[in-house]
Design an enzyme around this catalytic site. Sequence first.
Site, PDB file in Angstrom:
ATOM      1  N   LYS A  13      31.515  40.025  53.755  1.00  0.00           N
ATOM      2  CA  LYS A  13      32.320  41.198  53.383  1.00  0.00           C
ATOM      3  C   LYS A  13      32.880  41.088  51.964  1.00  0.00           C
ATOM      4  CE  LYS A  13      35.358  40.726  56.716  1.00  0.00           C
ATOM      5  NZ  LYS A  13      34.945  39.443  57.324  1.00  0.00           N
ATOM      6  N   ARG A  88      41.701  44.639  61.722  1.00  0.00           N
ATOM      7  CA  ARG A  88      41.142  43.596  62.583  1.00  0.00           C
ATOM      8  C   ARG A  88      41.558  43.786  64.030  1.00  0.00           C
ATOM      9  NH1 ARG A  88      40.629  39.519  58.066  1.00  0.00           N
ATOM     10  NH2 ARG A  88      39.620  37.670  58.899  1.00  0.00           N
ATOM     11  N   ARG A 127      30.949  27.208  52.077  1.00  0.00           N
ATOM     12  CA  ARG A 127      31.541  28.206  51.172  1.00  0.00           C
ATOM     13  C   ARG A 127      32.579  27.558  50.241  1.00  0.00           C
ATOM     14  NH1 ARG A 127      34.371  33.677  53.334  1.00  0.00           N
ATOM     15  NH2 ARG A 127      35.901  32.284  54.277  1.00  0.00           N
ATOM     16  N   ARG A 161      38.365  26.575  51.080  1.00  0.00           N
ATOM     17  CA  ARG A 161      39.529  27.108  51.787  1.00  0.00           C
ATOM     18  C   ARG A 161      39.896  26.192  52.948  1.00  0.00           C
ATOM     19  NH1 ARG A 161      38.392  33.420  52.870  1.00  0.00           N
ATOM     20  NH2 ARG A 161      39.433  32.818  54.790  1.00  0.00           N
ATOM     21  N   ARG A 172      38.479  31.163  64.470  1.00  0.00           N
ATOM     22  CA  ARG A 172      38.421  32.477  63.802  1.00  0.00           C
ATOM     23  C   ARG A 172      37.310  33.337  64.410  1.00  0.00           C
ATOM     24  NH1 ARG A 172      37.548  30.562  58.002  1.00  0.00           N
ATOM     25  NH2 ARG A 172      37.667  32.748  57.386  1.00  0.00           N
TER      26      ARG A 172
HETATM   27  P1  AMP Z   1      39.964  36.467  55.639  1.00  0.00           P
HETATM   28  O1  AMP Z   1      39.951  35.981  54.250  1.00  0.00           O
HETATM   29  O2  AMP Z   1      39.786  37.961  55.730  1.00  0.00           O
HETATM   30  O3  AMP Z   1      39.012  35.719  56.536  1.00  0.00           O
HETATM   31  O4  AMP Z   1      41.439  36.190  56.198  1.00  0.00           O
HETATM   32  C1  AMP Z   1      41.965  34.868  56.264  1.00  0.00           C
HETATM   33  C2  AMP Z   1      43.095  34.830  57.285  1.00  0.00           C
HETATM   34  O5  AMP Z   1      44.133  35.756  56.897  1.00  0.00           O
HETATM   35  C3  AMP Z   1      42.700  35.266  58.697  1.00  0.00           C
HETATM   36  O6  AMP Z   1      42.130  34.216  59.451  1.00  0.00           O
HETATM   37  C4  AMP Z   1      44.043  35.719  59.253  1.00  0.00           C
HETATM   38  O7  AMP Z   1      44.865  34.613  59.588  1.00  0.00           O
HETATM   39  C5  AMP Z   1      44.674  36.402  58.036  1.00  0.00           C
HETATM   40  N1  AMP Z   1      44.326  37.840  57.968  1.00  0.00           N
HETATM   41  C6  AMP Z   1      43.617  38.469  56.984  1.00  0.00           C
HETATM   42  N2  AMP Z   1      43.489  39.772  57.233  1.00  0.00           N
HETATM   43  C7  AMP Z   1      44.137  40.000  58.402  1.00  0.00           C
HETATM   44  C8  AMP Z   1      44.347  41.159  59.203  1.00  0.00           C
HETATM   45  N3  AMP Z   1      43.858  42.360  58.854  1.00  0.00           N
HETATM   46  N4  AMP Z   1      45.066  41.007  60.349  1.00  0.00           N
HETATM   47  C9  AMP Z   1      45.584  39.821  60.705  1.00  0.00           C
HETATM   48  N5  AMP Z   1      45.400  38.686  60.016  1.00  0.00           N
HETATM   49  C10 AMP Z   1      44.684  38.761  58.870  1.00  0.00           C
END
Ligand code: AMP
Length: 223
Positions: A13, A88, A127, A161, A172
């Site tokens: 994404k 989400r 990554r 990360r 996740r």
């Molecule tokens: P991402 O980079 O989108 O994978 O997000 C990393 C982490 O941020 C996720 O594993 C969640 O802990 C938190 N996070 C990001 N976006 C959301 C969302 N829309 N709702 C809840 N938690 C989020």
Amino acid sequence: MNVILLGAPGSGKGTQAQQLVEKYSIPQISTGDILRKALKDGTDLGKEAKKFMEAGQLVPDEVILGIIAERLQQNDCKKGAIFDGFPRTIQQADALNAILNKIGSQLDLTVSLEVPDEKIIKRLTSRRVCNNCGAVFNTVSNPPPAEGNCPSCKTGQIIQRSDDQESTIRSRLDVYHRQTKPLQDYYSGRGVLRMVDGDGSPQDIYTKLCRLLDDHLKESGGN
Ligand code: AMP
């Protein structure tokens, strides 16, 4: 044009959103990037989100919705946005509809990038990202420079990360299947869902995404 990129963590994404931003001149809204910046800056938001992020769990909806409401008020979102990693949950999706309605806008498309879980695990363990601009690299398919700063923003450092460890990745993915995947039915019921095979080269996937978005723009008479 408002577009949601749906898909498991590591489905591509962020990589795709970064390219779409340039072509369609609308900003990427990545809640993950906003949270990581808050964490890095040591803000209250960052402190609140930290334990959820480190455990691979979702940050509570009300925190995320606060971020989105604020972000969508900014001028650069007037012509729409590419939502990456948001919504989400069903509650977040309902809230996004309400916010968009309120500002006289609407959702155009939700594109779900489909990648098998085992491929996701391989991708995420290799990554690497820039801790400043979020540029994404992969030690196998798109290696970052061996040393020095990020080639994209020239200032950030290339890091792994902390939530890209295999045990956290599995949490996740589990969260994705339980809480986020149901959004496919949610958006399919509204006639805005498109599925794209995300298990290919970033360039091929980008081509498919552009075709979908261009077709949508033509059909809707947008530009
Ligand atoms: P991402 O980079 O989108 O994978 O997000 C990393 C982490 O941020 C996720 O594993 C969640 O802990 C938190 N996070 C990001 N976006 C959301 C969302 N829309 N709702 C809840 N938690 C989020």
